[in-house]
Design an enzyme around this catalytic site. Structure first.
Site, PDB file in Angstrom:
ATOM      1  N   GLU A   1       1.457  -3.360   4.522  1.00 28.19           N
ATOM      2  CA  GLU A   1       0.492  -2.213   4.815  1.00 28.19           C
ATOM      3  C   GLU A   1       1.143  -1.045   4.925  1.00 28.19           C
ATOM      4  O   GLU A   1       2.593  -0.865   5.024  1.00 28.19           O
ATOM      5  CB  GLU A   1      -0.445  -2.555   6.113  1.00 28.19           C
ATOM      6  CG  GLU A   1      -1.792  -3.000   5.326  1.00 28.19           C
ATOM      7  CD  GLU A   1      -2.693  -1.734   4.859  1.00 28.19           C
ATOM      8  OE1 GLU A   1      -2.108  -0.686   4.963  1.00 28.19           O
ATOM      9  OE2 GLU A   1      -3.865  -1.956   4.774  1.00 28.19           O
ATOM     10  N   HIS A   2       0.667   0.047   5.187  1.00 26.72           N
ATOM     11  CA  HIS A   2       1.360   1.521   4.960  1.00 26.72           C
ATOM     12  C   HIS A   2       1.998   1.756   6.111  1.00 26.72           C
ATOM     13  O   HIS A   2       2.055   1.323   7.226  1.00 26.72           O
ATOM     14  CB  HIS A   2      -0.150   2.479   5.585  1.00 26.72           C
ATOM     15  CG  HIS A   2      -0.928   2.207   6.888  1.00 26.72           C
ATOM     16  ND1 HIS A   2      -0.125   2.783   8.187  1.00 26.72           N
ATOM     17  CD2 HIS A   2      -1.685   1.519   7.247  1.00 26.72           C
ATOM     18  CE1 HIS A   2      -0.882   2.490   9.092  1.00 26.72           C
ATOM     19  NE2 HIS A   2      -1.741   1.462   8.611  1.00 26.72           N
ATOM     20  N   ASP A   3       3.135   2.526   5.841  1.00 23.29           N
ATOM     21  CA  ASP A   3       4.197   3.171   6.876  1.00 23.29           C
ATOM     22  C   ASP A   3       5.110   2.057   7.304  1.00 23.29           C
ATOM     23  O   ASP A   3       5.730   2.360   8.392  1.00 23.29           O
ATOM     24  CB  ASP A   3       3.442   3.746   7.865  1.00 23.29           C
ATOM     25  CG  ASP A   3       2.696   4.884   7.429  1.00 23.29           C
ATOM     26  OD1 ASP A   3       3.183   5.969   7.128  1.00 23.29           O
ATOM     27  OD2 ASP A   3       1.475   5.144   7.910  1.00 23.29           O
TER      28      ASP A   3
ATOM     29  N   THR B   1       0.751  -1.142  -0.057  1.00 24.04           N
ATOM     30  CA  THR B   1       0.237  -0.040  -0.050  1.00 24.04           C
ATOM     31  C   THR B   1       0.865   1.214   0.100  1.00 24.04           C
ATOM     32  O   THR B   1       1.768   1.417  -0.631  1.00 24.04           O
ATOM     33  CB  THR B   1      -0.941  -0.072   1.248  1.00 24.04           C
ATOM     34  OG1 THR B   1      -0.291   0.147   2.448  1.00 24.04           O
ATOM     35  CG2 THR B   1      -1.732  -1.465   1.201  1.00 24.04           C
TER      36      THR B   1
END
Ligand code: UDP
Length: 213
Positions: free
Chosen positions: A137-139, A119
């Site tokens: 996933e993010h970050d 993402t």
């Protein structure tokens, strides 16, 4: 006519899964595609020639590139060094069926398999292997030579150290921006493990919730 030559280093399980991806990626380019394998294997696998490293070096070609398709991250790093020492380029392999969203930086030599999703706002180091149906996933921040087996679910704000290995179907709980969940260098996450807290460098964890083996 001398054409560009691409080698998939490793003709084992990983390499045989990567060959069709690179073949698809190169469709339309007039290039030759071979396996490179140091151990003795058949002269052809799945219709593609297999060469030893010296034989690959000896082939005359306009330009050579290599994708290193071996799950063992230390072997991957050693082979990468030999390839770069010979002035040969490393090629990234990205499945047409993977999704990569916004602000994602991935180092050289990655192999991103079908049905992977990466993402947004993610940093990943060199030689990342992200196997089929895994997500990041993010970050997240992922180091060099990290390996995800199939079906890894890596949730947001997770930091993973160099050479970590995450087994098939493992789930990594999300951290927060202020307190990311950290998986140390060379840690091994067993298949199906549910990682709910930090994993120290070099540790092997298994089970739900994941505990040191
Ligand atoms: N291999 C190689 N050079 C090395 C180490 C391994 O060519 O320095 C080859 C090995 O002979 C085998 C393949 O890489 O054919 C690894 O296949 P395996 O199925 O054992 O592992 P995977 O494909 O899952 O990484």
């Amino acid at each position: 006519m001398i054409r560009p030559l691409y080698g998939i280093y490793g003709a084992g399980g990983c390499g045989r899964g990567v060959m069709p991806l690179l073949r698809q990626q190169l469709a339309g380019e007039r290039a030759d595609l071979v396996f490179i394998n140091d151990g003795a294997v058949a002269p052809q696998i799945n219709g593609q020639p297999v060469l030893g490293w010296e034989a690959f070096l000896a082939v005359e070609s306009e330009r050579k590139s290599v994708a290193i398709a071996i799950a063992n991250s230390v072997i991957r790093q050693n082979i990468e060094r030999s390839v770069l020492d010979r002035g040969i380029g490393i090629v990234d392999v990205l499945s047409a069926h993977a999704t990569i969203m916004d602000d994602v930086v991935i180092g050289p030599g990655s192999i991103i398999s079908p049905f992977v999703t990466i993402t947004s706002n993610i940093r990943i180091g060199r030689s990342f292997h992200c196997n089929i149906s895994s997500y990041v996933e993010h970050d997240c921040i992922i180091g060099d030579y990290v390996t995800f087996a199939p079906g890894v679910r890596c949730n947001g704000n997770v930091h993973i150290g160099d050479h970590a290995y995450v087994g098939s179907g493992a789930i990594i709980k999300q951290g927060t921006a202020a307190s990311p969940l950290r998986i140390g260098e060379r840690a091994v996450i067993g298949m199906g493990a549910v990682v709910t807290k930090d994993v120290p460098a070099g540790a092997t964890v298994i089970g739900n919730p994941a505990r040191p083996m």
